[in-house]
Design an enzyme around this catalytic site. Structure first.
Site, PDB file in Angstrom:
ATOM      1  N   HIS A 101       3.655   4.541  12.801  1.00 49.02           N
ATOM      2  CA  HIS A 101       3.964   4.516  11.369  1.00 49.02           C
ATOM      3  C   HIS A 101       5.008   5.597  11.105  1.00 49.02           C
ATOM      4  CE1 HIS A 101       2.508   4.214   7.028  1.00 49.02           C
ATOM      5  NE2 HIS A 101       3.047   5.413   7.005  1.00 49.02           N
ATOM      6  N   ARG A 136       0.841  -1.210   0.000  1.00 51.89           N
ATOM      7  CA  ARG A 136       0.000   0.000   0.000  1.00 51.89           C
ATOM      8  C   ARG A 136       0.875   1.259   0.000  1.00 51.89           C
ATOM      9  NH1 ARG A 136      -0.664   4.699   2.540  1.00 51.89           N
ATOM     10  NH2 ARG A 136      -0.396   3.691   4.562  1.00 51.89           N
ATOM     11  N   CYS A 160       3.777   9.453   0.724  1.00 52.82           N
ATOM     12  CA  CYS A 160       2.473  10.009   0.354  1.00 52.82           C
ATOM     13  C   CYS A 160       2.656  10.982  -0.801  1.00 52.82           C
ATOM     14  CB  CYS A 160       1.856  10.728   1.558  1.00 52.82           C
ATOM     15  SG  CYS A 160       0.333  11.595   1.127  1.00 52.82           S
TER      16      CYS A 160
HETATM   17  N1  COA Z   1     -12.900   4.484  -4.568  1.00 50.22           N
HETATM   18  C1  COA Z   1     -13.066   4.685  -5.890  1.00 50.22           C
HETATM   19  N2  COA Z   1     -13.519   5.835  -6.416  1.00 50.22           N
HETATM   20  C2  COA Z   1     -13.828   6.821  -5.550  1.00 50.22           C
HETATM   21  C3  COA Z   1     -13.677   6.682  -4.173  1.00 50.22           C
HETATM   22  C4  COA Z   1     -13.176   5.454  -3.679  1.00 50.22           C
HETATM   23  N3  COA Z   1     -12.979   5.256  -2.376  1.00 50.22           N
HETATM   24  N4  COA Z   1     -14.071   7.826  -3.582  1.00 50.22           N
HETATM   25  C5  COA Z   1     -14.453   8.660  -4.559  1.00 50.22           C
HETATM   26  N5  COA Z   1     -14.310   8.063  -5.758  1.00 50.22           N
HETATM   27  C6  COA Z   1     -14.595   8.607  -7.071  1.00 50.22           C
HETATM   28  C7  COA Z   1     -15.988   9.169  -7.198  1.00 50.22           C
HETATM   29  O1  COA Z   1     -16.900   8.171  -7.535  1.00 50.22           O
HETATM   30  C8  COA Z   1     -15.826  10.193  -8.271  1.00 50.22           C
HETATM   31  O2  COA Z   1     -15.735   9.535  -9.521  1.00 50.22           O
HETATM   32  P1  COA Z   1     -16.199  10.248 -10.901  1.00 50.22           P
HETATM   33  O3  COA Z   1     -15.285  11.452 -11.083  1.00 50.22           O
HETATM   34  O4  COA Z   1     -15.951   9.190 -11.919  1.00 50.22           O
HETATM   35  O5  COA Z   1     -17.625  10.626 -10.693  1.00 50.22           O
HETATM   36  C9  COA Z   1     -14.439  10.759  -8.005  1.00 50.22           C
HETATM   37  O6  COA Z   1     -13.744   9.727  -7.291  1.00 50.22           O
HETATM   38  C10 COA Z   1     -14.482  12.026  -7.168  1.00 50.22           C
HETATM   39  O7  COA Z   1     -15.278  11.777  -5.992  1.00 50.22           O
HETATM   40  P2  COA Z   1     -15.354  12.788  -4.787  1.00 50.22           P
HETATM   41  O8  COA Z   1     -16.166  12.192  -3.709  1.00 50.22           O
HETATM   42  O9  COA Z   1     -15.743  14.155  -5.322  1.00 50.22           O
HETATM   43  O10 COA Z   1     -13.865  12.802  -4.293  1.00 50.22           O
HETATM   44  P3  COA Z   1     -12.757  13.928  -4.308  1.00 50.22           P
HETATM   45  O11 COA Z   1     -12.278  14.223  -5.668  1.00 50.22           O
HETATM   46  O12 COA Z   1     -13.211  15.068  -3.456  1.00 50.22           O
HETATM   47  O13 COA Z   1     -11.584  13.135  -3.548  1.00 50.22           O
HETATM   48  C11 COA Z   1     -11.092  11.305  -2.072  1.00 50.22           C
HETATM   49  C12 COA Z   1     -11.781  12.645  -2.254  1.00 50.22           C
HETATM   50  C13 COA Z   1     -10.995  11.050  -0.597  1.00 50.22           C
HETATM   51  C14 COA Z   1     -11.885  10.238  -2.771  1.00 50.22           C
HETATM   52  C15 COA Z   1      -9.667  11.387  -2.712  1.00 50.22           C
HETATM   53  O14 COA Z   1      -9.026  12.558  -2.319  1.00 50.22           O
HETATM   54  C16 COA Z   1      -8.804  10.200  -2.325  1.00 50.22           C
HETATM   55  O15 COA Z   1      -9.065   9.096  -2.761  1.00 50.22           O
HETATM   56  N6  COA Z   1      -7.770  10.427  -1.532  1.00 50.22           N
HETATM   57  C17 COA Z   1      -6.892   9.361  -1.038  1.00 50.22           C
HETATM   58  C18 COA Z   1      -5.460   9.751  -1.280  1.00 50.22           C
HETATM   59  C19 COA Z   1      -4.526   8.676  -0.763  1.00 50.22           C
HETATM   60  O16 COA Z   1      -4.750   7.490  -0.887  1.00 50.22           O
HETATM   61  N7  COA Z   1      -3.394   9.133  -0.193  1.00 50.22           N
HETATM   62  C20 COA Z   1      -2.354   8.270   0.297  1.00 50.22           C
HETATM   63  C21 COA Z   1      -2.754   7.444   1.456  1.00 50.22           C
HETATM   64  S1  COA Z   1      -2.762   8.308   2.980  1.00 50.22           S
HETATM   65 ZN    ZN Z   2       3.069   6.488   5.209  1.00 53.53          ZN
END
Ligand code: COA
Ligand code: ZN
Length: 315
Positions: free
Chosen positions: A211, A17, A244
């Site tokens: 972590h 991950r 990250c």
């Molecule tokens: N899995 C798959 N797709 C997801 C999702 C998930 N958990 N959460 C949101 N999406 C999709 C939505 O369906 C939407 O898709 P579309 O554009 O095709 O309609 C798109 O992502 C945007 O959704 P939204 O709720 O508006 O999210 P956002 O753009 O505001 O982003 C997060 C919010 C949390 C989803 C995003 O910032 C994220 O995934 N962050 C994680 C980052 C990460 O893993 N960092 C390292 C680990 S700490």
């Molecule tokens: Zn980390």
């Protein structure tokens, strides 16, 4: 002699991950599955096998569903999935993750960079995830991470009271496991000892994970400080991969084989097979297409001795 050094240290392997999320080169699903299966054979009891986040945010892990469905489930290993929201939790439950790891940063700015929302919105979403799990009658366990708990690349110092109260809030929501994450290696051993002691006033060590990233070379020093303060569970990534993508200057997690080697030399039991780990780590550069930061896979174990050169024998 410190008798606490006999207490087992649990290593949660996070290379699949945290390690892979920042890799530029696409890794095929089958290669991810083979890596996780290889890790499962090394003696870990916990492996963070992927994340269920937006594929736009972390394209490298967009195949989390296929990865979880493809891996061999070793008995006694908990396969953890990182999730940011309800959608991620639904995907992780469908893929039969054993534990969900919810993530929010102590820093509002980093949470906005990483999760594109305020801390309040993240917490509200965690409440929805807890209710989803309860409604589903699922046996999945819950952990929540306080990212940037020891410092933020945008805001700098993080108030320790805030970290303690976030951990408390998680537990009051019904989330048993807590991870304190040093996202960009800003922690120092004194700070770590202080914060671990404070958090352990509220919860058992069996549910706390530390972590650390080795961004400033303090990773293993911080592990020892946390262990001496009573922490028993630590994230680490094979080869020292990781970081990250939404934290400027982020670099690798503490390296698993370096950690396990330190524990072996100090007599701290981990249950992890160091030789297998080193062999697996040595396959990483070919897999990810670049050198990796871990040191023990390059140097070998202390007991991997070298032949004495002829000129030395002759003296
Ligand atoms: N899995 C798959 N797709 C997801 C999702 C998930 N958990 N959460 C949101 N999406 C999709 C939505 O369906 C939407 O898709 P579309 O554009 O095709 O309609 C798109 O992502 C945007 O959704 P939204 O709720 O508006 O999210 P956002 O753009 O505001 O982003 C997060 C919010 C949390 C989803 C995003 O910032 C994220 O995934 N962050 C994680 C980052 C990460 O893993 N960092 C390292 C680990 S700490
Ligand atoms: Zn980390």
């Amino acid at each position: 002699m410190n008798h606490a050094y006999k207490e087992p240290l649990i290593v949660q392997e996070v290379a699949p991950r945290d390690g892979l999320q920042i890799e530029k080169q696409w890794l095929e699903t089958e290669d991810k599955v083979a890596l996780i299966d290889g890790l499962s054979a090394c003696g870990f009891t916990r492996i963070e096998a992927g994340s269920f986040v937006s594929p736009k945010a972390i394209p490298a892990l967009r195949d989390g569903d296929a990865v979880f469905n493809g891996i061999r489930r070793e008995k006694g290993v908990i396969y953890v999935a990182l999730v940011p929201n309800v959608k991620g939790a639904e995907r992780a439950l469908a893929a039969h993750a054993d534990e969900l790891n919810l993530v929010m940063s102590a820093s509002q700015t980093h949470n906005r960079a990483n999760m594109r929302m305020s801390c309040e919105a993240s917490l509200a979403g965690f409440g929805d995830v807890v209710r989803l799990v309860q409604r589903a009658g699922s046996t999945v366990s819950l952990n929540a991470t306080v990212a940037t708990a020891f410092g933020c690349p945008f805001e700098g110092r993080i108030d320790e009271d805030r970290v303690v109260s976030i951990a408390r809030a998680y537990r009051e929501m019904g989330i048993d496991g807590i991870t304190l994450a040093d996202t960009t290696g800003m922690a120092n051993p004194r700070q770590v000892a202080r914060l671990v002691a404070r958090v352990l006033d509220d919860m058992p060590a069996t549910h706390l994970t530390l972590h650390f990233h080795n961004t400033r070379g303090l990773g293993l020093a911080n592990v020892l400080a946390a262990y001496e303060a009573g922490a028993r569970r630590f994230d680490a990534a094979l080869g020292g991969l990781g970081g990250c993508p939404f934290a400027p200057g982020a670099s690798g997690n503490i390296c698993t084989e370096d950690l396990v080697n330190m524990c072996e030399e100090m007599g701290i039991p981990t249950g992890v097979d160091l030789q297998k780990l080193i062999a697996l780590s040595r396959t990483l550069p070919a897999l990810v297409g670049h050198d990796v930061p871990g040191q023990v896979a390059k140097a070998g174990r202390n007991c991997d001795l070298h032949p004495v050169p002829d000129y030395v024998r002759a003296i």
